[in-house]
Design an enzyme around this catalytic site. Structure first.
Site, PDB file in Angstrom:
ATOM      1  N   ASP A 166     -54.787-102.757  20.446  1.00 15.97           N
ATOM      2  CA  ASP A 166     -54.409-102.313  21.784  1.00 15.97           C
ATOM      3  C   ASP A 166     -55.066-100.973  22.096  1.00 15.97           C
ATOM      4  O   ASP A 166     -56.193-100.715  21.662  1.00 15.97           O
ATOM      5  CB  ASP A 166     -52.880-102.233  21.885  1.00 15.97           C
ATOM      6  CG  ASP A 166     -52.366-102.571  23.280  1.00 15.97           C
ATOM      7  OD1 ASP A 166     -52.542-101.729  24.170  1.00 15.97           O
ATOM      8  OD2 ASP A 166     -51.801-103.665  23.458  1.00 15.97           O
TER       9      ASP A 166
ATOM     10  N   HIS B 254     -50.147 -98.126  26.905  1.00 12.83           N
ATOM     11  CA  HIS B 254     -49.918 -99.564  26.723  1.00 12.83           C
ATOM     12  C   HIS B 254     -49.617 -99.912  25.269  1.00 12.83           C
ATOM     13  O   HIS B 254     -48.657-100.634  24.966  1.00 12.83           O
ATOM     14  CB  HIS B 254     -51.165-100.299  27.207  1.00 12.83           C
ATOM     15  CG  HIS B 254     -51.023-101.772  27.355  1.00 12.83           C
ATOM     16  ND1 HIS B 254     -51.487-102.661  26.409  1.00 12.83           N
ATOM     17  CD2 HIS B 254     -50.507-102.533  28.343  1.00 12.83           C
ATOM     18  CE1 HIS B 254     -51.253-103.903  26.809  1.00 12.83           C
ATOM     19  NE2 HIS B 254     -50.659-103.857  27.976  1.00 12.83           N
TER      20      HIS B 254
ATOM     21  N   SER C  59     -48.096-108.923  28.581  1.00 13.01           N
ATOM     22  CA  SER C  59     -48.352-107.941  27.522  1.00 13.01           C
ATOM     23  C   SER C  59     -47.073-107.551  26.812  1.00 13.01           C
ATOM     24  O   SER C  59     -47.090-107.193  25.632  1.00 13.01           O
ATOM     25  CB  SER C  59     -48.991-106.681  28.109  1.00 13.01           C
ATOM     26  OG  SER C  59     -50.372-106.804  28.247  1.00 13.01           O
TER      27      SER C  59
END
Length: 578
Positions: free
Chosen positions: A184, A224, A515
């Site tokens: 990620d 994220h 996600s």
């Protein structure tokens, strides 16, 4: 596919006559207002986005006819190219070449099978969330002992908390002994909920062993990866900044004992190339990962990618990926790869989220709407909106200013023009904007130029969607929040009243998207491997699919796959395998 939101608007400076009185409906703006995101300097892109070069070279994948990777790399360098990755599980290298001379020379090499562009992939969040789900999940929040609604929905606590006290029981599977690789944007490596969880890490972009989502002099990236990692592995009793909205002990991950491997492949803007992801998959395998979690995608299948994922499967790794946020009946790649388990998103009522992609390759569903998880320290924000004692549920826009503002509540319609705010004043007001009528960035600029010191986005769409949006990190903005359709209906009747927006910095944030769904399944898979270390990826996958809670039409369907992942039931299936 919905992307990271409000990007690329040039700075807009408005100069007009000084007018601090109510303007009413005039096509006139307040003086000396700067509103909008600033274009990113070239030097920032080149230094802190290794994906972008200024030498005219293209990123490509060079496939060879046989496994001569060492010779292949030397040949690339002989013609002046730059090798960026050499793959072990497929006869290919990633390289940067001039599109004419160097690529042409290599294309004529008889050992070369083909040369293809190195596809750009992206993070798959945030996305639009249905308002009713937004409200319901938020009201459930984090219960005693850090058990979120999503964690309970996937039965994670029923695997490791048999006595019901909200804490992992000794001897129960918590993911302990299992390595799970998060590919990620990197991590806030000092986040109190995660710093004890990381056992290895690699930054594939910067080519070092510090996979941080922070860049000195340029600040935080998207956050994220920190959000995804918290869903999987947030440790019990290690709370960060978040009171009174989050328990002092924080949140807990699905697999609170798992060992994290962090592979950073996404840049500060959530972008990457396929070669970085494939190199990360091979790195994860080197480090002994049993599960790889991918909340990214966007390309098309290639033989190179297929062989890398095939090799990971052969090495005993279960790869889990987000299905995509386009809302279509086509699962994004790499989730659609036959060696990858694709995960879609449901809301608090187990309904397929409107943004969640589906299709014949969809495997499972997991919570993906308004998910609370860890975020880089102090970069998240919790908000309160108060108008005459009414406090509708709100969410602050990601990356927006964390400030307290107050002023008269003014109806600005959809923020579609420079005269949309009826009764605005250059001395400042709080704009109420019906989100969705025009792009949010344009609406923000329009109302700011009319004097808005804060913005409340209400929703007027019939389906009741609400966006948990992201603001550009560079530029001039005012604090902004989104509220549900129900909250917007109430506030719409209170125009002219005093409105207060209060925000507090937090180590947590809400996000929506597939996600967020994929790491729930990744964490559950880690629990199963923890209970049965000798299990094969196909055995774990079978247990997950066959035990899922059926949603939609009976049996498998392209909108819901096999259903909602259920950790306890999956473990029961796995324990019956010889």
């Amino acid at each position: 596919m919905k992307r990271w939101g409000l990007m690329g608007l040039l700075a807009l400076a408005a100069c007009g006559p000084d007018d601090s009185s109510d303007k009413g409906a005039q096509s006139q703006v307040c003086p000396n207002i700067i509103a909008g995101s600033l274009s990113e300097p070239v030097e920032t892109r080149s230094v802190h986005s290794p994906l972008v070069g200024d030498d005219g070279r293209q990123r490509v994948i060079i496939r060879y006819k046989d496994a001569l990777a060492v010779r292949a790399a030397s040949r690339v360098e002989q013609v002046g190219g730059q090798v960026t990755a050499t793959f072990r599980s497929t006869p290919a290298v990633a390289a940067r070449l001039t599109p004419q001379e160097q690529r042409a020379l290599l294309a004529g090499d008889p050992t070369v099978e083909r040369i293809e562009l190195d596809q750009e992939w992206r993070a798959l969040a945030p996305a639009t969330a249905p308002a009713s789900s937004f409200l319901s999940s938020a009201l459930q929040g984090v219960t005693a002992r850090e058990l979120s609604a999503g964690l309970r929905k996937v039965q994670a606590n029923e695997v490791w908390d048999w006595d019901g006290d909200g804490l992992p029981d000794p001897g129960r599977p918590t993911g302990a002994g299992v390595r799970l690789c998060v590919v990620d944007s990197g991590l806030d490596l000092e986040h109190p909920e995660l710093r004890d969880a990381v056992v290895a890490g690699r930054d594939l972009l910067e080519d070092d062993d510090t996979p941080s989502d922070f860049s000195s002099g340029h600040g935080w990236g998207t956050g994220h990866g920190t959000h995804v990692a918290g869903i999987i592995a947030a440790r019990p009793g290690q709370g960060g900044l978040g009171a009174p909205y989050v328990e002092s002990t924080g949140v807990m991950g699905v697999a609170p004992g798992v060992e994290l491997i962090i592979a950073r492949v996404l840049d500060l803007h959530g972008r990457t190339h396929m070669s970085f992801v494939l190199a990360a998959v091979e790195y994860c395998a080197e480090q002994g990962a049993k599960v790889i979690s991918l909340s990214l995608g966007g390309g098309a299948p290639t033989r190179t990618a297929f062989e890398v994922f095939e090799a990971a499967h052969a090495q005993g790794i279960l790869v889990v990926a987000a299905a995509g946020n386009s809302g279509s009946q086509v699962v994004d790649y790499p989730a659609s790869d036959p060696h990858v388990l694709a995960v879609g998103a449901v809301d608090a009522q187990d309904r397929r989220a409107s943004f969640s992609s589906g299709g014949s390759q969809l495997g499972l569903m997991a919570p993906g709407v308004d998910v609370l998880s860890t975020f880089p320290r102090g970069q998240g924000a919790f908000s309160t909106v108060d108008v005459r004692g009414t406090q509708p549920l709100s969410r602050s826009l990601l990356y927006g200013p964390i400030q307290n503002k107050w002023g008269k509540l003014v109806d600005c319609g959809g923020g579609e023009s420079l005269d949309s705010c009826q009764g605005s004043t250059c001395s400042g007001f709080v704009a109420y904007v019906r989100q969705g009528e025009v792009p949010t960035d344009i609406a923000m600029v329009n109302v700011m130029k009319q004097g808005a010191r804060a913005v409340i986005f209400g929703n007027s769409r019939p389906e009741g969607g609400v966006d948990i949006l992201a603001m550009p990190r560079r530029g001039q903005w005012v604090p902004a929040v989104t509220i549900t359709q129900a909250g917007g209906t109430v506030l719409h009747r209170m125009q002219g009243a005093l409105a207060r927006l209060s925000m507090s910095a937090a180590d947590y944030a809400y996000m929506s998207g597939t996600s967020m769904a994929a790491p729930y399944v990744s964490g559950v898979a880690a629990l199963l491997f923890s209970a049965r270390p000798s299990a094969k990826p196909d055995q774990v996958k079978h247990a997950l699919l066959s035990s899922a809670k059926d949603l939609g039409p009976s049996g498998f369907d392209e909108g819901h796959g096999h259903g909602l992942v259920q950790a306890r039931h999956a473990l029961e299936v796995l324990t019956q395998v010889p």
